[in-house]
Design an enzyme around this catalytic site. Sequence first.
Site, PDB file in Angstrom:
ATOM      1  N   ASP A 113      96.984 -49.506  19.120  1.00 18.43           N
ATOM      2  CA  ASP A 113      97.364 -50.829  19.658  1.00 18.43           C
ATOM      3  C   ASP A 113      96.284 -51.924  19.296  1.00 18.43           C
ATOM      4  O   ASP A 113      96.515 -53.223  19.678  1.00 18.43           O
ATOM      5  CB  ASP A 113      97.310 -50.928  21.546  1.00 18.43           C
ATOM      6  CG  ASP A 113      96.383 -50.428  22.006  1.00 18.43           C
ATOM      7  OD1 ASP A 113      95.379 -50.173  21.485  1.00 18.43           O
ATOM      8  OD2 ASP A 113      96.075 -50.465  23.250  1.00 18.43           O
ATOM      9  N   SER A 114      95.427 -51.643  18.581  1.00 20.44           N
ATOM     10  CA  SER A 114      94.378 -52.497  18.020  1.00 20.44           C
ATOM     11  C   SER A 114      95.450 -53.681  16.976  1.00 20.44           C
ATOM     12  O   SER A 114      94.562 -54.518  16.556  1.00 20.44           O
ATOM     13  CB  SER A 114      93.298 -51.940  17.141  1.00 20.44           C
ATOM     14  OG  SER A 114      93.901 -50.902  15.986  1.00 20.44           O
ATOM     15  N   ASP A 117      99.850 -45.323  19.621  1.00 15.60           N
ATOM     16  CA  ASP A 117      99.145 -45.602  21.136  1.00 15.60           C
ATOM     17  C   ASP A 117     100.369 -45.992  21.833  1.00 15.60           C
ATOM     18  O   ASP A 117     101.492 -46.694  21.610  1.00 15.60           O
ATOM     19  CB  ASP A 117      98.233 -47.015  20.908  1.00 15.60           C
ATOM     20  CG  ASP A 117      97.060 -46.405  20.629  1.00 15.60           C
ATOM     21  OD1 ASP A 117      96.634 -45.429  21.104  1.00 15.60           O
ATOM     22  OD2 ASP A 117      96.149 -47.355  20.359  1.00 15.60           O
ATOM     23  N   LYS A 159      98.898 -41.549  21.938  1.00 17.15           N
ATOM     24  CA  LYS A 159      97.717 -41.570  22.672  1.00 17.15           C
ATOM     25  C   LYS A 159      97.381 -42.634  23.767  1.00 17.15           C
ATOM     26  O   LYS A 159      98.359 -43.780  23.435  1.00 17.15           O
ATOM     27  CB  LYS A 159      96.756 -42.177  21.548  1.00 17.15           C
ATOM     28  CG  LYS A 159      95.206 -42.194  21.988  1.00 17.15           C
ATOM     29  CD  LYS A 159      94.460 -42.442  20.907  1.00 17.15           C
ATOM     30  CE  LYS A 159      94.315 -43.984  20.360  1.00 17.15           C
ATOM     31  NZ  LYS A 159      93.691 -44.967  21.401  1.00 17.15           N
ATOM     32  N   GLU A 204      95.025 -43.890  27.067  1.00 12.12           N
ATOM     33  CA  GLU A 204      93.341 -44.403  27.482  1.00 12.12           C
ATOM     34  C   GLU A 204      93.252 -43.984  28.884  1.00 12.12           C
ATOM     35  O   GLU A 204      94.376 -44.146  29.805  1.00 12.12           O
ATOM     36  CB  GLU A 204      93.116 -45.725  27.350  1.00 12.12           C
ATOM     37  CG  GLU A 204      93.217 -46.168  26.033  1.00 12.12           C
ATOM     38  CD  GLU A 204      92.987 -47.643  25.788  1.00 12.12           C
ATOM     39  OE1 GLU A 204      92.350 -48.477  26.963  1.00 12.12           O
ATOM     40  OE2 GLU A 204      93.054 -48.321  24.675  1.00 12.12           O
ATOM     41  N   GLU A 233      85.137 -43.345  22.113  1.00  8.80           N
ATOM     42  CA  GLU A 233      84.848 -44.730  21.640  1.00  8.80           C
ATOM     43  C   GLU A 233      83.459 -45.550  22.309  1.00  8.80           C
ATOM     44  O   GLU A 233      83.456 -45.437  23.234  1.00  8.80           O
ATOM     45  CB  GLU A 233      86.190 -45.793  21.673  1.00  8.80           C
ATOM     46  CG  GLU A 233      85.785 -47.092  21.160  1.00  8.80           C
ATOM     47  CD  GLU A 233      87.147 -48.105  21.038  1.00  8.80           C
ATOM     48  OE1 GLU A 233      88.301 -47.459  21.379  1.00  8.80           O
ATOM     49  OE2 GLU A 233      86.741 -48.962  20.322  1.00  8.80           O
TER      50      GLU A 233
HETATM   51  O1  KIV Z   1      93.895 -49.048  18.847  1.00  7.73           O
HETATM   52  C1  KIV Z   1      93.202 -48.367  17.907  1.00  7.73           C
HETATM   53  O2  KIV Z   1      93.026 -48.584  16.999  1.00  7.73           O
HETATM   54  C2  KIV Z   1      92.248 -47.418  18.581  1.00  7.73           C
HETATM   55  C3  KIV Z   1      90.954 -47.102  17.836  1.00  7.73           C
HETATM   56  C4  KIV Z   1      90.189 -47.939  17.897  1.00  7.73           C
HETATM   57  C5  KIV Z   1      90.491 -45.582  18.249  1.00  7.73           C
HETATM   58  O3  KIV Z   1      92.489 -46.856  20.015  1.00  7.73           O
END
Ligand code: KIV
Length: 275
Positions: A44-45, A83, A113, A115, A182
């Site tokens: 989600d970056s 994510d 993924k 969090e 992280e």
């Molecule tokens: O969103 C992302 O790119 C991430 C990485 C920084 C692990 O969660």
Amino acid sequence: MKKTVTTFQKAKEEGRKITMLTAYDYSTAKLVDASGIDSILVGDSLGNVILGYEDTISVTMEDMIHHGAAVARGAKNALVVIDMPFMSYQTSVYDAVVNAGRLMKEGRAGAVKLEGGRSVCPQIKSITEAGIPVVAHLGLTPQSINAFGGFKVQGKSEAAAKKLIEDALAVQEAGAMALVLECVPAKLAALVTEKLTIPTIGIGAGNKCDGQVLVYQDLLGMFTDFVPKFVRQFANVGQVMAEAFAAYDRAVKDGSFPAEEHTYQIEDEVIEKLY
Ligand code: KIV
């Protein structure tokens, strides 16, 4: 050969490092995949590096599905992890399973993924029981940026370090297939890695994790709004791109592009009849 949950687990057992890199589109996914990288994270970056947001809070399920599906079309071998965006799983176990299912069905993820630690274990358990592999994420979890009060290293005090270890064991117990750590002190990440039977993937967590992940624009020197301490720029693609864009601008304006070899022809007798 297609990488799976088993590839991750075997790598940990055999002491082989796991590589993960982000991608958000088909062309980049193809390049990452061809390089032998084990896993592509549609992070989600993308909120920061693709959409230009200040943080990841505004990223939607539709964003993740749109970019995830493009990456999945380009990734023949790498395990694609997508994510779960902010508020797609925190609200309830039901929401978490439905949204993880959408990332699999519509985004063609190989795993999702999310969090958090103990508080999201019911979600991890139910998603896993639905047959969807889950990667957990602890330490600096960007979706909680407002609770942390900024991008800071996590787990530095004894209490915070203990909580991180407890959370790591809890997500493993709930069924997570791997854990992203992280911005965590290297020695703490090494201890968590030792304690867990599932692989840890570090970003700003030292070199004792079972694998590493980076945002590809950071690695290529393409995103300079903010360069974290843990980033190594393996190339300066940003500068190469800027120079190429400027050269294109000059070539169009001075008339040297497009040249003869870029141009389609028509017979003179045809064109003459049109005047
Ligand atoms: O969103 C992302 O790119 C991430 C990485 C920084 C692990 O969660």
